[in-house]
Design a protein around this motif. Structure first.
Motif, mmCIF file in Angstrom:
data_model
loop_
_atom_site.group_PDB
_atom_site.id
_atom_site.type_symbol
_atom_site.label_atom_id
_atom_site.label_comp_id
_atom_site.label_asym_id
_atom_site.label_seq_id
_atom_site.Cartn_x
_atom_site.Cartn_y
_atom_site.Cartn_z
ATOM 1 N N SER A 1 0.724 1.879 -2.525
ATOM 2 C CA SER A 1 0.827 1.033 -3.530
ATOM 3 C C SER A 1 2.378 0.517 -3.748
ATOM 4 C CB SER A 1 0.807 1.655 -4.872
ATOM 5 O OG SER A 1 0.914 0.741 -5.650
ATOM 6 N N ASP B 1 -3.803 -5.166 -8.049
ATOM 7 C CA ASP B 1 -2.488 -4.905 -8.933
ATOM 8 C C ASP B 1 -2.717 -5.178 -10.331
ATOM 9 O OD1 ASP B 1 -1.405 -4.469 -6.415
ATOM 10 O OD2 ASP B 1 -0.469 -6.360 -6.083
ATOM 11 N N HIS C 1 -2.354 -0.205 -1.332
ATOM 12 C CA HIS C 1 -3.118 0.310 -2.078
ATOM 13 C C HIS C 1 -4.077 1.219 -1.164
ATOM 14 C CE1 HIS C 1 -1.843 -1.254 -6.008
ATOM 15 N NE2 HIS C 1 -1.855 -2.234 -5.265
ATOM 16 N N GLU D 1 -4.369 -2.062 -11.600
ATOM 17 C CA GLU D 1 -3.284 -0.970 -11.662
ATOM 18 C C GLU D 1 -2.373 -0.863 -13.020
ATOM 19 O OE1 GLU D 1 -0.633 2.475 -10.080
ATOM 20 O OE2 GLU D 1 -2.916 1.664 -10.403
ATOM 21 N N CYS E 1 -5.427 -7.909 -3.458
ATOM 22 C CA CYS E 1 -4.156 -7.405 -4.340
ATOM 23 C C CYS E 1 -3.995 -8.163 -5.743
ATOM 24 C CB CYS E 1 -2.729 -7.702 -3.687
ATOM 25 S SG CYS E 1 -2.721 -6.753 -2.148
ATOM 26 N N CYS F 1 0.735 -4.888 0.492
ATOM 27 C CA CYS F 1 -0.208 -4.381 -0.768
ATOM 28 C C CYS F 1 -0.759 -3.145 -0.580
ATOM 29 C CB CYS F 1 -1.478 -5.325 -0.695
ATOM 30 S SG CYS F 1 -2.440 -4.977 -2.170
ATOM 31 N N SER G 1 2.529 -2.250 -5.951
ATOM 32 C CA SER G 1 2.342 -2.951 -7.276
ATOM 33 C C SER G 1 3.345 -2.501 -8.222
ATOM 34 C CB SER G 1 1.023 -3.023 -7.602
ATOM 35 O OG SER G 1 0.710 -1.731 -8.068
#
Length: 854
Positions: free
Chosen positions: A5, A165, A46, A168, A161, A44, A7
């Motif tokens: 991650s 994001d 994740h 998240e 994303c 990105c 973000s």
């Protein structure tokens, strides 16, 4: 293709004793703070390496035929995402995070599945083009085709994303349980899908074929993959790459490294083995993290003296909140008159407060031992994590996990990390020695012969807090301080009332104007866009009462020549269900693409960034103009503001390289740089520090004292970071600290490194079983110090002298625009070494960092 991650970039709040707060007031403000930090990375990021995993419903399978128009690799790129190409009516409707089609918790699942369908459309387009290229000599310009391929890969990243994001952030901060559940489900769906993307050979082979001109990619595309994929290049590759703009070259190499670092070039059998190892690693990372966040140790202290000592520092009603979940057999606090026994917990805020403020060595020792032995089960988890990370990295062709992690960092390899840490130790050792001598002298004075000649680890927080307060008090007296607080040794009292949320935000407005010529203007937030209230229950009738209430705030950034720059939300105060640290979240990454890869020359894809600064500062009063902050909280706010500006001010063709999606040991540089403004005497006295009642500015001399306090015991702080960085490298190096791999235990290594450095250590304790960075920043902890050295050099060389001037444009001309146009604007699209060199006009030096310690 996508890595862990990015973000979110954040830091945990400092222990209470180092913040200069009164313990009672702080415990009343924030009772859920821990020291676990999840530090983000790049791209990105994740992957299934997230520390939080959830049971989610199976994702809807994409239809056999595209649900949206086909893409043409030789014609115009069509992005049909609901998030990026909604109708004007949809865009005009207020939605959560200002993202189209996000009006209800259930929309997250729909957006996640729409993103999957759209990405699958792009994947099919690339796969068809790859197959077609084997049967024809397309006369389309190869350079244009390489650009188109990179844009399509970035489109996949951008589509996913934008949803994940946002999910998240929502699951971390939204006041509504329904919104958090919806976001969590979407996050789980897309996390699984990203694992699928990272293993997609067709994406990798498209990159190889069209960007690296690798004919072997066609052969690999036509076999079953059982023999693996060659990672060779040929002369045509160099020819095409050399004709691409520098940012495209960087994107190409970054994407290829990310694919291959995950083993996509291995045989099918080895890829499956790597996948299984990675699944084990994910489970161990989650277990280690969950043990830290979910397990609390309760214990009783006995004796009237100890109980009275705790009562002096933490009132019973506050203590009750911190130990409210104690089992009945441990709870000795029910009777407020119980003076012989008291139940405490391993809660970090409670422990750090008592360690920093209790003069009782016996109490401090007990608290230290109980807190630093509270998660023994994590020792075995850590050993297994070390082993599996090493096996996984070896299978992927790396000498160690550290070699794998550092392969895309500025520092490049473990040897250079070792050299850097050695240089830091040599440059700071005299300051560390001086700090330790000051503590020993104070201990002998306070405890006499009974204290001995040894500094114990539980002595450090208490005596550093005490001595810092005494030094600040002495500085204040030497300046003729004679107010009612002049006899108060609490450091924060000398600066009480000078820092508010509103002052801090006003300082940011002045800062971006002075540095960059940017205006920062507040915007209204409709109820549908808010997440600080439960929008499933709040109505429009409540909307007016929210304005000026100290809740969520929104700012638009604009430059006279460059136009709109993006949006930054401020979510600054604690509430139930909210993430408990300070963090910068990316909601949507920016990309500015003057698209010469399409047949329509009027096609531009300008996506402005949206970010959020999330903190847990002092609870808000009726308005932010009355919400008082400590200086440490202001530093935290400006640190996160630096991350936010990094995201807003970058202008890259690829969202995959925007803002903080850069080398992990570089991304903390802008945040540390902007944190420095919060302790610059000139900026403090001129702008930032104004008394909330009188409106009078803090004197520059007093502001200078505040800046000096930052250097107090900096040697101990740096030496401890060096030890932790060395420990991190030792765990994950070529000879990892794992008995199962023939090495020593992590506890033995932790003790050895402390003793070698002269940092106090208590035998039988294992602080590192609570060291969350080993999961999220494994083999990269050195990056904190590494970035600080760059920030210190840029500050002293480029900004410090111009900050002393109050003339209009002095700061901008003196280096502000250079910081933006030579560094922030590039995000991760340029080598950080080149960016730093462009700002400084030379190679960076660690000397300014060491000067700042003195």
């Amino acid at each position: 293709m996508m890595r862990p991650s990015s973000s979110m970039l954040h830091r945990s709040y400092k222990s209470l004793g180092y913040r200069g707060h009164r313990p009672q007031s702080i415990l009343q403000k924030c009772i859920a703070v821990t020291d676990l930090t999840r530090v983000g990375g790049q791209g990105c990021h994740h992957e299934l390496q997230q520390s939080r995993h959830h049971s989610v419903p199976s994702r809807l399978q994409p239809p056999s035929s595209p649900a949206s128009p086909s893409f043409s690799i030789s014609g115009r790129r069509c992005l049909v995402s609901q998030l990026s190409s909604s109708s004007s009516d949809a865009r005009d409707q207020p939605t959560l995070f200002s993202l189209p089609n996000l009006s209800h918790p259930s929309d997250f699942i729909q957006l996640a599945n729409t993103a999957i369908r759209e990405c699958d459309t792009v994947r099919r387009t690339l796969a068809l083009s790859l197959s077609a290229s084997a049967d024809s000599d397309d006369d389309i310009d190869k350079v244009q085709k390489a650009k188109q391929t990179l844009h399509l890969l970035d489109d996949i990243s951008n589509i996913v994303c934008t949803v994940i994001d946002a999910a998240e952030l929502c699951r971390s901060v939204h006041a509504s349980p329904q919104w958090r559940r919806g976001a969590t489900d979407a996050f789980g769906i897309l996390s699984d899908y990203i694992g699928n993307l990272n293993a997609d050979e067709r994406l990798y082979l498209s990159l190889r074929r069209f960007v690296f001109a690798d004919d072997d990619a066609i052969k690999s595309a036509n076999n079953d993959g059982s023999d693996g994929v060659s990672s060779s290049t040929n002369s045509d590759s160099l020819s095409i790459l050399s004709q691409l703009p520098p940012e495209y070259q960087r994107m190409a190499h970054a994407m290829r490294r990310e694919f291959e670092r995950d083993g996509i070039h291995l045989t099918y059998t080895k890829r499956e083995e790597a996948r299984e190892l990675n699944n084990v690693i994910v489970g161990l990372e989650s277990l280690f993290t969950n043990n830290i966040t979910e397990k609390t140790k309760f214990y009783n202290i006995e004796g009237e003296d100890m109980v009275q000592e705790v009562d002096k520092i933490v009132p019973r009603h506050i203590l009750g909140q911190l130990v409210r979940n104690a089992p009945a057999e441990n709870s000795a606090n029910d009777d407020g008159n119980n003076n012989s026994s008291l139940t405490l917990s391993s809660d970090n805020l409670l422990s750090n407060t008592l360690l920093a403020h209790s003069p009782s060595p016996a109490l401090r020792k007990e608290i230290y031992h109980q807190t630093h032995t509270s998660i023994p089960e994590n020792l075995n988890v850590l050993d297994s994590l070390i082993r599996h990370r090493h096996l996984h990295s070896s299978l992927l062709g790396y000498k160690s996990y550290a070699h794998r992690v550092l392969s895309d960092r500025m520092v490049e390899n473990p040897t250079k990390v070792k050299d850097f840490l050695q240089r830091m130790e040599e440059g700071s050792s005299h300051v560390f020695k001086r700090d330790m001598e000051a503590i020993l002298e104070a201990k002998k004075y306070m405890e006499g012969a009974s204290g001995g000649d040894t500094i114990e680890p539980w002595d450090v927080p208490f005596y550093t807090t005490l001595i810092k307060a005494q030094r600040q008090h002495q500085r204040w007296k030497e300046d003729g301080g004679n107010d009612s607080n002049s006899n108060d040794l609490d450091e924060s009292s000398q600066f009480a009332g000078y820092f508010t949320v509103e002052n801090s935000i006003d300082g940011m407005k002045v800062l971006v104007q002075d540095l960059f010529g940017i205006t920062m203007k507040e915007a209204d937030i409709p109820i549908e866009e808010r997440w600080d209230v439960d929008t499933t229950t709040v109505t429009h009738h409540d909307e007016a009462s929210m304005k000026g209430s100290g809740g969520l705030r929104k700012f638009e950034f604009h430059h006279e020549e460059d136009g709109p720059l993006g949006t930054m939300y401020f979510d600054l105060h604690p509430r139930d269900g909210k993430f408990v640290h300070a963090a910068h979240f990316t909601i949507r990454c920016g990309r500015i693409r003057n698209d010469d890869t399409t047949t329509d020359k009027n096609t531009n894809d300008h996506q402005l960034p949206i970010v959020a600064l999330v903190c847990n500062l002092s609870p808000s009063s009726s308005s932010d103009s009355q919400t008082l902050l400590s200086h440490s909280e202001v530093e935290t706010l400006y640190h996160e503001f630096g991350h936010g500006l990094h995201s807003l001010l970058s202008r890259t063709a690829f969202q995959h390289l925007s803002g903080t999606r850069a080398a992990m040991d570089f991304v903390e540089t802008p945040s540390h740089l902007f944190e420095t403004f919060a302790r610059d005497p000139g900026f403090l006295s001129r702008v930032l520090a104004r008394h909330y009642i009188t409106g009078l500015p803090m004197s520059e001399r007093r502001a200078g004292h505040l800046a000096l306090s930052h250097t107090d015991f900096r040697g101990i702080e740096v030496q401890t970071q060096i030890v932790h960085s060395k420990f991190d490298q030792a765990l994950f190096g070529e000879n990892p600290c794992s008995p199962s791999l023939g090495g020593c235990s992590s506890t033995d290594m932790f003790e050895r490194l402390h003793k070698e450095a002269g940092v106090p250590f208590a035998q039988g304790t294992h602080w590192h079983s609570r060291f969350g960075h080993l999961v999220t920043y494994g083999a990269g902890y050195y990056g904190y110090l590494y970035a600080q050295t760059f920030a210190a050099d840029i500050w002293r060389s480029t900004l410090a002298s111009s900050m002393a001037s109050s003339s209009d444009g002095a700061v901008r001309a003196g280096g502000g625009m250079k910081v933006w146009k030579e560094m922030l604007i590039h995000g991760g699209a340029k080598d950080p070494k080149d960016m730093i060199h462009a700002v400084l006009g030379r190679e960076p030096s660690v000397d300014p960092f060491f000067k700042g310690m003195s």
